[in-house]
Design an enzyme around this catalytic site. Structure first.
Site, PDB file in Angstrom:
ATOM      1  N   VAL A 133       2.580  -2.148   6.496  1.00 21.42           N
ATOM      2  CA  VAL A 133       1.800  -2.334   7.718  1.00 21.42           C
ATOM      3  C   VAL A 133       1.522  -3.813   7.958  1.00 21.42           C
ATOM      4  O   VAL A 133       1.789  -4.343   9.047  1.00 21.42           O
ATOM      5  CB  VAL A 133       0.483  -1.519   7.637  1.00 21.42           C
ATOM      6  CG1 VAL A 133      -0.452  -1.878   8.771  1.00 21.42           C
ATOM      7  CG2 VAL A 133       0.789  -0.030   7.646  1.00 21.42           C
TER       8      VAL A 133
ATOM      9  N   PHE B 181       0.344   3.436  13.619  1.00 21.59           N
ATOM     10  CA  PHE B 181       1.088   4.695  13.705  1.00 21.59           C
ATOM     11  C   PHE B 181       2.570   4.504  13.401  1.00 21.59           C
ATOM     12  O   PHE B 181       3.379   5.384  13.695  1.00 21.59           O
ATOM     13  CB  PHE B 181       0.921   5.310  15.106  1.00 21.59           C
ATOM     14  CG  PHE B 181      -0.521   5.552  15.477  1.00 21.59           C
ATOM     15  CD1 PHE B 181      -1.247   6.562  14.858  1.00 21.59           C
ATOM     16  CD2 PHE B 181      -1.159   4.758  16.420  1.00 21.59           C
ATOM     17  CE1 PHE B 181      -2.590   6.782  15.181  1.00 21.59           C
ATOM     18  CE2 PHE B 181      -2.496   4.965  16.757  1.00 21.59           C
ATOM     19  CZ  PHE B 181      -3.213   5.983  16.136  1.00 21.59           C
ATOM     20  N   LEU B 182       2.948   3.342  12.831  1.00 23.77           N
ATOM     21  CA  LEU B 182       4.374   3.109  12.599  1.00 23.77           C
ATOM     22  C   LEU B 182       4.916   4.002  11.490  1.00 23.77           C
ATOM     23  O   LEU B 182       4.195   4.405  10.581  1.00 23.77           O
ATOM     24  CB  LEU B 182       4.645   1.635  12.278  1.00 23.77           C
ATOM     25  CG  LEU B 182       4.080   1.011  11.007  1.00 23.77           C
ATOM     26  CD1 LEU B 182       4.899   1.335   9.777  1.00 23.77           C
ATOM     27  CD2 LEU B 182       4.034  -0.489  11.182  1.00 23.77           C
ATOM     28  N   ARG B 183       6.204   4.335  11.608  1.00 24.07           N
ATOM     29  CA  ARG B 183       6.890   5.110  10.572  1.00 24.07           C
ATOM     30  C   ARG B 183       7.783   4.174   9.772  1.00 24.07           C
ATOM     31  O   ARG B 183       8.409   3.284  10.348  1.00 24.07           O
ATOM     32  CB  ARG B 183       7.787   6.185  11.204  1.00 24.07           C
ATOM     33  CG  ARG B 183       7.058   7.262  11.936  1.00 24.07           C
ATOM     34  CD  ARG B 183       7.993   7.972  12.895  1.00 24.07           C
ATOM     35  NE  ARG B 183       8.483   7.021  13.904  1.00 24.07           N
ATOM     36  CZ  ARG B 183       9.505   7.268  14.731  1.00 24.07           C
ATOM     37  NH1 ARG B 183      10.150   8.401  14.668  1.00 24.07           N
ATOM     38  NH2 ARG B 183       9.894   6.354  15.621  1.00 24.07           N
TER      39      ARG B 183
ATOM     40  N   LYS C 248      12.591   9.668   2.851  1.00 30.66           N
ATOM     41  CA  LYS C 248      13.241   9.885   4.146  1.00 30.66           C
ATOM     42  C   LYS C 248      14.345   8.841   4.289  1.00 30.66           C
ATOM     43  O   LYS C 248      14.349   7.859   3.524  1.00 30.66           O
ATOM     44  CB  LYS C 248      12.227   9.798   5.291  1.00 30.66           C
ATOM     45  CG  LYS C 248      11.583   8.429   5.421  1.00 30.66           C
ATOM     46  CD  LYS C 248      10.524   8.425   6.483  1.00 30.66           C
ATOM     47  CE  LYS C 248      11.068   7.830   7.751  1.00 30.66           C
ATOM     48  NZ  LYS C 248      10.043   7.612   8.771  1.00 30.66           N
TER      49      LYS C 248
ATOM     50  N   LYS D  98       5.027 -12.110  -4.493  1.00 31.94           N
ATOM     51  CA  LYS D  98       5.359 -11.645  -3.139  1.00 31.94           C
ATOM     52  C   LYS D  98       5.339 -12.819  -2.160  1.00 31.94           C
ATOM     53  O   LYS D  98       6.215 -12.963  -1.315  1.00 31.94           O
ATOM     54  CB  LYS D  98       4.311 -10.610  -2.682  1.00 31.94           C
ATOM     55  CG  LYS D  98       4.799  -9.189  -2.715  1.00 31.94           C
ATOM     56  CD  LYS D  98       3.699  -8.336  -2.146  1.00 31.94           C
ATOM     57  CE  LYS D  98       4.142  -6.936  -1.870  1.00 31.94           C
ATOM     58  NZ  LYS D  98       3.076  -6.137  -1.274  1.00 31.94           N
TER      59      LYS D  98
ATOM     60  N   THR E  93      -5.605   2.508   6.460  1.00 29.81           N
ATOM     61  CA  THR E  93      -6.157   3.825   6.781  1.00 29.81           C
ATOM     62  C   THR E  93      -7.388   4.037   5.922  1.00 29.81           C
ATOM     63  O   THR E  93      -7.288   4.167   4.703  1.00 29.81           O
ATOM     64  CB  THR E  93      -5.101   4.911   6.516  1.00 29.81           C
ATOM     65  OG1 THR E  93      -3.961   4.588   7.295  1.00 29.81           O
ATOM     66  CG2 THR E  93      -5.612   6.283   6.910  1.00 29.81           C
TER      67      THR E  93
ATOM     68  N   CYS F 275       1.917   8.822   3.087  1.00 27.66           N
ATOM     69  CA  CYS F 275       0.869   8.966   4.104  1.00 27.66           C
ATOM     70  C   CYS F 275       0.361  10.398   4.290  1.00 27.66           C
ATOM     71  O   CYS F 275      -0.849  10.631   4.227  1.00 27.66           O
ATOM     72  CB  CYS F 275       1.379   8.429   5.429  1.00 27.66           C
ATOM     73  SG  CYS F 275       1.905   6.721   5.281  1.00 27.66           S
TER      74      CYS F 275
ATOM     75  N   PHE G  99       9.253  16.462  15.012  1.00 26.15           N
ATOM     76  CA  PHE G  99       8.537  16.949  13.825  1.00 26.15           C
ATOM     77  C   PHE G  99       8.560  18.476  13.718  1.00 26.15           C
ATOM     78  O   PHE G  99       7.616  19.110  13.276  1.00 26.15           O
ATOM     79  CB  PHE G  99       7.111  16.377  13.764  1.00 26.15           C
ATOM     80  CG  PHE G  99       7.131  14.976  13.233  1.00 26.15           C
ATOM     81  CD1 PHE G  99       7.703  13.962  13.980  1.00 26.15           C
ATOM     82  CD2 PHE G  99       6.662  14.675  11.969  1.00 26.15           C
ATOM     83  CE1 PHE G  99       7.803  12.664  13.490  1.00 26.15           C
ATOM     84  CE2 PHE G  99       6.750  13.378  11.466  1.00 26.15           C
ATOM     85  CZ  PHE G  99       7.324  12.377  12.232  1.00 26.15           C
TER      86      PHE G  99
END
Ligand code: UGA
Length: 452
Positions: free
Chosen positions: A11, A156-158, A342, A35, A120, A282, A271
């Site tokens: 995110v 709300f990103l995937r 995924k 990082k 979140t 998530c 979905f």
């Protein structure tokens, strides 16, 4: 505008790169030095399509640092985008969030700053972060008082389509009790809201893209929207999987049932892909957190609880199907196609492949696997499980009694199925994602089955 982002996970990094691309001056802060070093050298610690290209374009506007004193003073907007991993009770661990809030509070100067929760976080966290910032502000060595407001701006990103989702979102939600915060964030997001930026060639603007709706709410509503959205998506998938179980018994085709109900604009087509169910960091975490929050108010959320149960059952159904086909699992060799939770990501958090592999290993199966991207990470993080990793899908097929498609990577759709069939000891494919062409596989001499 001058922006600081705390946390360079999915995110934080995506937000930073997108805002830098839009012309804002962005400082991305992470306490993990390695990082920061990698990012400064243009190396990205996660696999996300097009992130490298966009980072390169945004580079003149980006600064990577591990130092709050460098990132925070003078920033008009500070995003907190740190991890909130689940604890055993289901409630998220807020340690990183509180640490970040304290450090931000100590380093804000007296100019108005909007501190935005993008992680979140449980409902009520906005108020809590505000109190942490105020406490930290009171203990500043220079004696100045920070002027700030807290806002919630859920993400709300995937994964796998993170940049597309950030530049062309369905909506932007801003929860803020103070109007000044809304004004600042409106200015920040204006190029996205009005879609006035020049789209990168590799991320073209969808033909249907229009001005993006901005939903302005109070803090608690914005926080609840995030959880409710993820819970709804999770239960949409579990719903189609539950109907899939019945479809199988009555001889119906669940893919067609999904299409048939999804064409109803009140339901929508997305979905509704049945299969082995949802994974990732998530849906599991957020449904557990929602149930935990409801519990604090003496409430049960039976629909959300059921969605979780159905999802767990889908993993067991993989083993049931394999038992049905092979009768005995002990001593068999079974191949998994796909490890990531995924396609288009190397993320293995709560990946169904790990759970399925473990269930099979526990039953005495020799498990082989391949993933086009997540394989090295699997080896590093789960090497001890004893899964035999292969260089190609064909190598996985060699000597297998069954192949299970776990992640629907495009690479697996067009395999040389005749060759795959020849290599297998028993030519059987269990398609866990309804992604393969039944006719093609059958013509190639494979028995083909789906979950549901
Ligand atoms: C999800 C949400 O979709 C994002 O909106 C949200 O921002 C994100 O969580 C988050 O809270 O950070 P993500 O977990 O990246 O995004 O991936 P999804 O595309 O939602 O897929 C989640 C899982 O559901 C995957 O395992 C996928 O294979 C599975 N899925 C998805 C199905 O089993 N069937 C479907 O029809 C769709």
């Amino acid at each position: 505008m001058r922006v600081a982002i705390i946390g360079t996970g999915y995110v934080g990094l995506t937000t930073g790169v997108c805002l830098g691309f839009l012309g804002h001056s962005v400082s991305c802060l992470d306490t993990d030095e390695s990082k920061v070093k990698a990012l400064r050298a243009g190396r990205i610690p996660i696999f996300e399509p097009n992130l490298e290209e966009l980072l390169e374009e945004a580079t003149p506007n980006l600064n990577f640092t591990g130092n709050y004193a460098e990132a925070i003073p003078g920033a008009e907007v500070v995003f907190i985008a740190v991890g909130t991993p689940p604890t055993p009770s289901g409630a998220p661990n807020l340690e990183y969030l509180s640490q970040a809030a304290r450090c931000v509070g100590q380093h804000m100067n007296s100019e108005f700053t909007v501190v935005v929760n993008k992680s979140t976080v449980p409902i009520g966290s906005g108020n809590w972060v505000e109190s942490l910032l105020r406490d930290a502000g009171e203990h500043r060595t220079d004696g100045s008082t920070p002027d700030f407001a807290v806002a919630s701006n859920p993400e709300f990103l995937r994964e796998g389509t993170a940049l597309h989702d950030s530049l062309y979102p369905d909506r932007i939600v801003i929860g803020a009790d103070e109007p000044r915060a809304l004004e600042v964030l409106y200015t920040l997001y204006r190029p996205i809201l009005d879609q006035t930026f020049t789209a990168p060639t590799y991320l073209p603007r969808p033909e249907t893209a229009m001005a993006v709706p901005l939903l302005s709410t109070d803090l608690a509503s914005a926080e609840l929207i995030k959880y409710a959205a993820n819970a709804f998506l999770a239960l949409k998938i579990s719903f189609i999987n539950e109907i899939g179980l019945l479809a199988e018994r009555v001889g119906a085709n669940i893919a067609e049932v999904g299409r048939g109900i999804g064409l109803d604009s009140r339901i929508g087509p997305r979905f509704l892909s049945a299969g082995i169910g949802w994974g990732g960091s998530c849906f599991g975490k957020d449904t557990a957190a929602l149930i935990a929050t409801a519990g604090e108010y003496g409430l049960h959320l039976p629909i959300v609880e059921a969605a979780r149960k159905v999802n767990t059952r889908q993993r067991d159904r993989v083993v049931e199907k394999l038992l049905q086909e092979l009768k005995i699992l002990k001593g068999r060799t079974i191949g998994l196609l796909g490890l990531a939770f995924k396609p288009n990501t190397d993320d293995l958090r709560e990946a169904p492949a790990i759970e399925i592999a473990q269930k099979l290993i526990d039953r005495g199966v020799r498990v082989k696997a391949h993933d086009p991207i997540a394989q090295d990470r699997f080896d590093r993080e789960h090497g001890a499980m004893g899964v035999h990793l292969c260089n190609s899908a064909c190598e996985v097929a060699e000597g297998c009694d069954a192949l299970v498609l776990v992640t629907e990577w495009n690479d697996y759709r067009d395999l040389e199925w005749e060759l795959v069939a020849k290599k297998m000891r028993n030519p059987f494919v269990l398609d866990g994602r309804h992604a393969l062409d039944r006719e093609k596989l059958t013509r190639a001499g494979l028995r083909y089955m789906t979950i549901s």
